[in-house]
Design an enzyme around this catalytic site. Structure first.
Site: not given
Ligand code: RVP
Length: 496
Positions: A313, A414
């Site tokens: 993320c 979109r």
């Molecule tokens: P991790 O366990 O640290 O890989 O985190 C997973 C979490 O990250 C998901 O449950 C979601 O809340 C968040 N996430 C998923 N996609 C993305 C992104 O593209 N930013 N973030």
């Protein structure tokens, strides 16, 4: 000047350590239950529970059918991702709900077939037990590998070698594996045919599958003995998606959003609560007590906490919004506890994003979370829906965020309001089967709870004592100042 500036830095899970409590025989590892509340349910309804405090993230590279089945068999739950068509998501839910551990959909033969032909089928399919049915699908007998020889009996009819129906122990309308096991135990058969009241063949239950099934004592089942499963929904098409998911059998929904403190989430939660009040829904994600109140007032039956901490993320980098997960949990749990005192409704808090290993799960639970959602942890497993690849001498699996360009490919640009991505795409090291990894993670969590002198997650919330640690003490807590010639010791981290 900003309306509010908090000058205390926000904290992550890795900055905390637990102080041990008093361990006794009563808090030994075998006495510890990891059962936890999945969602608040209105009085009178059966409370939804998890047998272990982990769920898999609603992500394309994490939660498909195989993960949904295996994680529920081990006591947790997967949330099927909503970044796909409604039809595909509903089909995945149906596949998980129709899975019956140990109950095999049989390949059958007819009594007039020649054994020679059955032998050919056996060679091509790789199995050698065949139930025998008439044109109305009524059970006439069974042919097992002990009943025929492909060469000596090739010219005989199936009816001449099969064990006839009258000599068989048969289960009528059984859907519980334990009942099937009881019948098998008393019979001399290696396989139990299951029929309906009209004696029509439904399934076969093999002894070897029953034995395998007994390795899953924490299996998470609904009242019809089907595995439990969750499904994600978005704030765009919930009016069409929710009915399809409910019809497919989803047990719980989660609204998939990186920022749940919004009018869009309010509209979705209110609509779901008004039209599908029997279907619990998790609201999120939020990182403040205020956000918690908002979601619960909109109808959320559990609340998911975390913003920007996920391994893939980049929300914090792109937008500057977010909070250390520990600080977010503490703020939200305080508000949850106040809400419980006021209303008597216990709303579970789910910690999500950046939970790397068993220690992080333990700290999140100690701070008051009821369970955790993980993406990266599960993406490494055999059961995640991606293919293994070899990258510089390591077996890896691809892992990408739901906010990444790759995840968004399923819809036109979109559809997404944002003109920038919030997630990235990378790889995680392949870890093997879930069954070979999760028990170790859970046993570490139990060992921590035992050290803290508690046997349930609720007791853990009440009695855990934690301390913030310095960067130096974190360093001291790792292996240091010794030479380890190779890495193949018994010590295995969940990290990579
Ligand atoms: P991790 O366990 O640290 O890989 O985190 C997973 C979490 O990250 C998901 O449950 C979601 O809340 C968040 N996430 C998923 N996609 C993305 C992104 O593209 N930013 N973030």
């Amino acid at each position: 000047m900003a309306k509010k500036i908090i000058n205390e830095p926000s904290r992550t899970l890795m900055e905390y350590r637990l102080l041990p409590g008093y361990t006794t025989d009563e808090t030994s590892i075998d006495k510890i239950s990891l059962e936890t509340t999945l969602a608040w349910t209105p009085e009178g309804e059966q409370e939804l529970k998890l047998n272990i405090p982990v769920v898999s993230a609603a992500m394309q590279s994490v939660s498909g059918v195989e993960m949904g089945i295996e994680l529920a068999r081990l006591g947790g739950l997967a949330f099927i991702f909503c970044s796909q068509t409604i039809e595909n998501e509903a089909a995945m839910i149906r596949d998980i709900k129709s899975y019956k551990a140990g109950f095999v959909d049989p390949f059958y033969v007819h009594p007039d077939m020649l054994i020679g032909d059955v032998f050919e089928i056996s060679k091509s399919k790789g199995f050698n037990t065949f139930p025998v049915v008439d044109v109305n699908h009524k059970l006439l007998g069974i042919l097992t590998k002990n009943d025929y020889s492909g060469t000596h009996h090739a010219h005989l009819k199936v009816s001449e070698r099969m064990i006839p129906r009258e000599q068989l122990v048969v289960g009528v309308n059984i859907s519980d594996i334990k009942e099937a096991n009881k019948l098998l135990r008393e019979s001399h058969q290696s396989v139990l045919p299951i029929v309906n009241e009209e004696d029509q063949l439904k399934n076969l239950v093999f002894r070897k599958d029953v034995r395998n099934h007994m390795n899953y004592p924490l299996e998470l089942l609904d009242d019809r003995k089907r595995l439990l499963t969750g499904a994600a929904v978005n704030t765009h098409d919930y009016r069409e998606r929710v009915p399809a998911l409910e019809e497919a059998g989803a047990d719980i929904l989660t609204v998939d959003s990186s920022d749940g403190f919004s009018i869009y989430q309010k509209q979705a939660l209110e609509w779901i609560s008004a039209n599908y009040s029997h279907l619990p829904v998790i609201g999120g994600n939020i990182i403040t007590g205020k956000g918690f109140r908002f979601l619960v007032d909109c109808g959320a039956r559990a609340v998911k906490v975390g913003m920007g901490g996920g391994s893939i993320c980049i929300t914090q980098e792109q937008k500057g919004t977010g909070r250390g997960l520990a600080s977010a949990i503490i703020d939200v749990v305080n508000e949850r506890n106040r809400y419980f005192e006021e209303t008597g409704k216990y709303i579970p808090v789910v910690a999500d994003g950046g939970i790397v290993d068993s220690k992080d799960v333990t700290i999140a639970l100690a701070l008051g979370a009821d369970y955790v959602m993980m993406g990266r942890y599960f993406a490494r497993m055999e059961e995640s829906p991606t293919e293994k690849i070899q990258l510089s001498n390591r077996i890896m699996k691809p892992y990408w965020g739901e906010g990444s360009a790759r995840a968004r490919e399923w819809k036109s640009a979109r559809y997404y309001q944002m003109k920038f991505v919030e997630g990235v795409e990378g790889f995680v090291q392949y870890a093997g089967k879930l069954r070979d990894n999760l028990p170790e993670t859970l046993s570490k969590i139990k060992a921590s709870m035992s050290s803290c002198g508690v046997t349930t997650i609720r007791e853990f919330h009440e009695q855990a004592e934690l301390e913030i640690v310095s960067a130096l003490s974190i360093r001291e807590g790792k292996v240091h100042d010794i030479y380890m010639p190779n890495d193949s010791s018994d010590y295995k981290s969940d990290k990579y």
